[in-house]
Scaffold this motif. Structure first.
Motif, PDB file in Angstrom:
ATOM      1  N   MET A   3      49.674  25.694  39.721  1.00 18.12           N
ATOM      2  CA  MET A   3      48.763  26.893  39.679  1.00 18.12           C
ATOM      3  C   MET A   3      48.930  26.104  41.595  1.00 18.12           C
ATOM      4  O   MET A   3      49.466  25.878  42.206  1.00 18.12           O
ATOM      5  CB  MET A   3      47.425  26.641  39.341  1.00 18.12           C
ATOM      6  CG  MET A   3      46.309  27.370  40.361  1.00 18.12           C
ATOM      7  SD  MET A   3      46.660  29.161  40.384  1.00 18.12           S
ATOM      8  CE  MET A   3      46.271  29.119  38.332  1.00 18.12           C
ATOM      9  N   PRO A  65      44.592  34.300  43.007  1.00 16.57           N
ATOM     10  CA  PRO A  65      45.780  34.914  42.524  1.00 16.57           C
ATOM     11  C   PRO A  65      45.555  36.359  42.671  1.00 16.57           C
ATOM     12  O   PRO A  65      46.215  37.673  43.916  1.00 16.57           O
ATOM     13  CB  PRO A  65      45.648  35.117  41.015  1.00 16.57           C
ATOM     14  CG  PRO A  65      45.137  33.355  40.743  1.00 16.57           C
ATOM     15  CD  PRO A  65      44.603  32.972  41.862  1.00 16.57           C
ATOM     16  N   THR A  66      44.068  36.820  43.214  1.00 14.39           N
ATOM     17  CA  THR A  66      43.712  38.058  43.455  1.00 14.39           C
ATOM     18  C   THR A  66      42.217  38.034  44.989  1.00 14.39           C
ATOM     19  O   THR A  66      41.760  36.425  43.573  1.00 14.39           O
ATOM     20  CB  THR A  66      43.247  38.891  42.552  1.00 14.39           C
ATOM     21  OG1 THR A  66      42.470  38.148  41.498  1.00 14.39           O
ATOM     22  CG2 THR A  66      44.033  39.669  41.140  1.00 14.39           C
ATOM     23  N   ASP A  68      39.591  39.185  45.765  1.00 10.16           N
ATOM     24  CA  ASP A  68      38.440  39.410  45.643  1.00 10.16           C
ATOM     25  C   ASP A  68      37.695  38.439  45.439  1.00 10.16           C
ATOM     26  O   ASP A  68      38.181  37.947  43.728  1.00 10.16           O
ATOM     27  CB  ASP A  68      38.785  40.391  44.542  1.00 10.16           C
ATOM     28  CG  ASP A  68      36.828  41.408  45.214  1.00 10.16           C
ATOM     29  OD1 ASP A  68      36.682  41.136  45.107  1.00 10.16           O
ATOM     30  OD2 ASP A  68      36.694  42.651  44.348  1.00 10.16           O
ATOM     31  N   VAL A  69      36.431  38.399  45.652  1.00  6.38           N
ATOM     32  CA  VAL A  69      35.241  37.437  44.990  1.00  6.38           C
ATOM     33  C   VAL A  69      34.291  38.325  44.643  1.00  6.38           C
ATOM     34  O   VAL A  69      34.080  37.990  43.175  1.00  6.38           O
ATOM     35  CB  VAL A  69      35.014  36.071  45.874  1.00  6.38           C
ATOM     36  CG1 VAL A  69      33.883  35.438  45.679  1.00  6.38           C
ATOM     37  CG2 VAL A  69      36.399  35.241  45.472  1.00  6.38           C
ATOM     38  N   ARG A  88      34.939  30.470  42.199  1.00  9.37           N
ATOM     39  CA  ARG A  88      36.505  29.865  41.707  1.00  9.37           C
ATOM     40  C   ARG A  88      37.614  29.623  42.574  1.00  9.37           C
ATOM     41  O   ARG A  88      37.298  31.133  43.120  1.00  9.37           O
ATOM     42  CB  ARG A  88      37.240  30.556  40.340  1.00  9.37           C
ATOM     43  CG  ARG A  88      35.833  30.198  39.225  1.00  9.37           C
ATOM     44  CD  ARG A  88      37.006  31.125  37.982  1.00  9.37           C
ATOM     45  NE  ARG A  88      36.109  30.956  36.845  1.00  9.37           N
ATOM     46  CZ  ARG A  88      36.123  31.793  35.927  1.00  9.37           C
ATOM     47  NH1 ARG A  88      36.287  33.112  36.626  1.00  9.37           N
ATOM     48  NH2 ARG A  88      35.175  31.201  34.895  1.00  9.37           N
ATOM     49  N   CYS A 120      41.216  28.289  38.608  1.00 11.07           N
ATOM     50  CA  CYS A 120      42.107  29.886  38.487  1.00 11.07           C
ATOM     51  C   CYS A 120      42.882  29.163  36.398  1.00 11.07           C
ATOM     52  O   CYS A 120      43.113  30.074  36.503  1.00 11.07           O
ATOM     53  CB  CYS A 120      43.045  30.202  39.344  1.00 11.07           C
ATOM     54  SG  CYS A 120      41.499  31.114  39.948  1.00 11.07           S
ATOM     55  N   GLY A 121      43.770  28.006  36.858  1.00 14.40           N
ATOM     56  CA  GLY A 121      44.794  27.985  35.484  1.00 14.40           C
ATOM     57  C   GLY A 121      44.449  27.705  34.404  1.00 14.40           C
ATOM     58  O   GLY A 121      42.982  27.689  34.099  1.00 14.40           O
ATOM     59  N   GLY A 122      44.750  27.536  33.298  1.00 16.60           N
ATOM     60  CA  GLY A 122      44.350  27.614  31.845  1.00 16.60           C
ATOM     61  C   GLY A 122      45.582  26.808  31.038  1.00 16.60           C
ATOM     62  O   GLY A 122      46.994  26.481  31.576  1.00 16.60           O
TER      63      GLY A 122
ATOM     64  N   MET B  31      33.231  34.052  32.251  1.00 11.88           N
ATOM     65  CA  MET B  31      33.618  35.094  32.672  1.00 11.88           C
ATOM     66  C   MET B  31      35.144  34.927  33.102  1.00 11.88           C
ATOM     67  O   MET B  31      35.860  34.353  34.192  1.00 11.88           O
ATOM     68  CB  MET B  31      33.211  34.704  33.921  1.00 11.88           C
ATOM     69  CG  MET B  31      31.554  34.591  34.635  1.00 11.88           C
ATOM     70  SD  MET B  31      31.780  36.741  34.903  1.00 11.88           S
ATOM     71  CE  MET B  31      31.574  36.599  36.399  1.00 11.88           C
ATOM     72  N   GLU B  32      35.386  34.767  31.251  1.00  9.84           N
ATOM     73  CA  GLU B  32      37.192  35.029  31.116  1.00  9.84           C
ATOM     74  C   GLU B  32      37.793  35.580  32.209  1.00  9.84           C
ATOM     75  O   GLU B  32      37.690  36.580  32.380  1.00  9.84           O
ATOM     76  CB  GLU B  32      37.477  35.131  30.122  1.00  9.84           C
ATOM     77  CG  GLU B  32      39.327  35.193  29.805  1.00  9.84           C
ATOM     78  CD  GLU B  32      39.388  33.604  29.663  1.00  9.84           C
ATOM     79  OE1 GLU B  32      38.535  32.846  28.625  1.00  9.84           O
ATOM     80  OE2 GLU B  32      39.510  33.459  30.231  1.00  9.84           O
ATOM     81  N   GLN B  35      43.035  35.185  34.227  1.00  5.88           N
ATOM     82  CA  GLN B  35      44.623  34.590  34.850  1.00  5.88           C
ATOM     83  C   GLN B  35      44.511  33.218  33.985  1.00  5.88           C
ATOM     84  O   GLN B  35      45.948  32.885  33.507  1.00  5.88           O
ATOM     85  CB  GLN B  35      44.275  34.093  36.268  1.00  5.88           C
ATOM     86  CG  GLN B  35      43.264  35.022  37.364  1.00  5.88           C
ATOM     87  CD  GLN B  35      44.862  35.480  37.288  1.00  5.88           C
ATOM     88  OE1 GLN B  35      45.762  34.862  37.737  1.00  5.88           O
ATOM     89  NE2 GLN B  35      44.251  36.657  38.336  1.00  5.88           N
ATOM     90  N   ARG B  36      44.045  33.119  32.850  1.00 10.74           N
ATOM     91  CA  ARG B  36      44.285  32.273  31.783  1.00 10.74           C
ATOM     92  C   ARG B  36      44.969  32.369  30.569  1.00 10.74           C
ATOM     93  O   ARG B  36      45.139  33.634  30.562  1.00 10.74           O
ATOM     94  CB  ARG B  36      43.170  31.258  31.288  1.00 10.74           C
ATOM     95  CG  ARG B  36      41.951  30.640  32.457  1.00 10.74           C
ATOM     96  CD  ARG B  36      40.997  29.286  32.303  1.00 10.74           C
ATOM     97  NE  ARG B  36      40.406  30.453  30.608  1.00 10.74           N
ATOM     98  CZ  ARG B  36      40.168  29.713  29.566  1.00 10.74           C
ATOM     99  NH1 ARG B  36      40.192  28.302  29.285  1.00 10.74           N
ATOM    100  NH2 ARG B  36      39.558  30.141  28.604  1.00 10.74           N
ATOM    101  N   LYS B  37      46.000  31.584  30.250  1.00  8.25           N
ATOM    102  CA  LYS B  37      47.117  32.085  28.591  1.00  8.25           C
ATOM    103  C   LYS B  37      46.062  30.375  28.050  1.00  8.25           C
ATOM    104  O   LYS B  37      45.884  29.713  28.472  1.00  8.25           O
ATOM    105  CB  LYS B  37      48.750  31.255  29.877  1.00  8.25           C
ATOM    106  CG  LYS B  37      49.147  32.124  30.263  1.00  8.25           C
ATOM    107  CD  LYS B  37      50.420  32.082  30.970  1.00  8.25           C
ATOM    108  CE  LYS B  37      50.999  32.902  32.023  1.00  8.25           C
ATOM    109  NZ  LYS B  37      52.172  32.921  32.340  1.00  8.25           N
ATOM    110  N   PRO B  68      36.548  38.170  38.692  1.00 13.57           N
ATOM    111  CA  PRO B  68      36.595  37.233  38.196  1.00 13.57           C
ATOM    112  C   PRO B  68      36.671  36.264  38.938  1.00 13.57           C
ATOM    113  O   PRO B  68      36.796  35.054  38.469  1.00 13.57           O
ATOM    114  CB  PRO B  68      38.082  37.555  37.908  1.00 13.57           C
ATOM    115  CG  PRO B  68      38.445  39.126  37.639  1.00 13.57           C
ATOM    116  CD  PRO B  68      38.023  39.226  39.078  1.00 13.57           C
TER     117      PRO B  68
END
Lengths: 122, 109
Positions: A3, A65-66, A68-69, A88, A120-122, B31-32, B35-37, B68
């Protein structure tokens, strides 16, 4: 998962601020943005915005990444133009809050939050 | 994702007329972020609550647009002016079209 801070994200945040303000000049008094100096977990970072007399407050995470909150719009029965939430943050970055005041002027506050584990990652 | 969504609200049962009171709300929602994979590298589609509103006797207190970047189980704390006895209505709007509502009555005393 990697990230990295997104290059140009600050520019995206600046674009969103310009859109919100219509390009008007933005002052720096009359708004308080409260954030932790260090957030160990970027998945849930507590923030508070407070701008007495504001109509709405735009919150941006300039390094996400974007950016806007959230946008808080205060109605006639708002007891104060203040709100708290949890956000986040992908990594260490500036959080920005811009308030539109009742007279149509704008003010902003900007805080740096150091993030240990991005959210924000996953 | 309309399953397992539960709104919770903390609001005073009584207030003085004209008093400003603190309201706390929480709604269980993943709240998906979009951005996640997943384990196959496919992006998991965004699925969030995108708007929250709170009204009192039909007048607005706060109207929030959520992106998000709002954390799982969105939490809000804010202040409301209580002009008279009545009902505080809370509404959350989901990306999937679901609307979640709850209400609290406030007495003057």
């Amino acid at each position: 998962t990697l990230m990295l801070p997104v290059r140009g994200a600050m520019a995206a945040a600046d674009d969103m601020i310009a859109e919100f303000t219509g390009g008007a000049s933005v002052g720096d008094s009359g708004i308080t943005l409260t954030t932790p100096e260090i957030a160990e977990n970027g998945n849930t970072v507590p923030i508070e915005v407070d701008a007495p007399g504001a109509v709405s407050i735009l919150v941006l995470a300039s390094g996400n990444p974007t950016p806007d909150v959230a946008t808080f719009n205060f109605g006639p029965l708002a007891g104060a133009q203040r709100a708290s939430t949890r956000i986040r943050l992908a990594g260490t970055q500036d959080v920005v809050a811009v308030a539109k005041m009742a007279d149509g002027s704008f003010v902003q506050a900007r805080n740096t939050v150091k993030v240990t584990i991005g959210g924000c990652g996953g | 994702m309309a399953s397992g969504v539960k709104p919770r609200v903390k609001a005073p049962k009584k207030a003085s007329a004209g008093e400003s009171v603190v309201i706390k709300t929480l709604i269980s929602h993943k709240m998906e972020s979009g951005q996640r994979k997943d384990s196959d590298g496919n992006v998991i589609p965004r699925s969030i609550i995108n708007r929250f509103t709170c009204d009192y006797n039909g007048q607005n207190i706060i109207d929030v647009a959520l992106a998000p970047a709002i954390s799982t189980n969105p939490y809000f704390e804010f202040e409301a002016t209580i002009p008279e006895a009545g009902e505080m209505k809370f509404t959350w709007y989901d990306d999937d079209g679901s609307v979640y509502e709850t209400a609290k009555t406030v007495e003057i005393g």
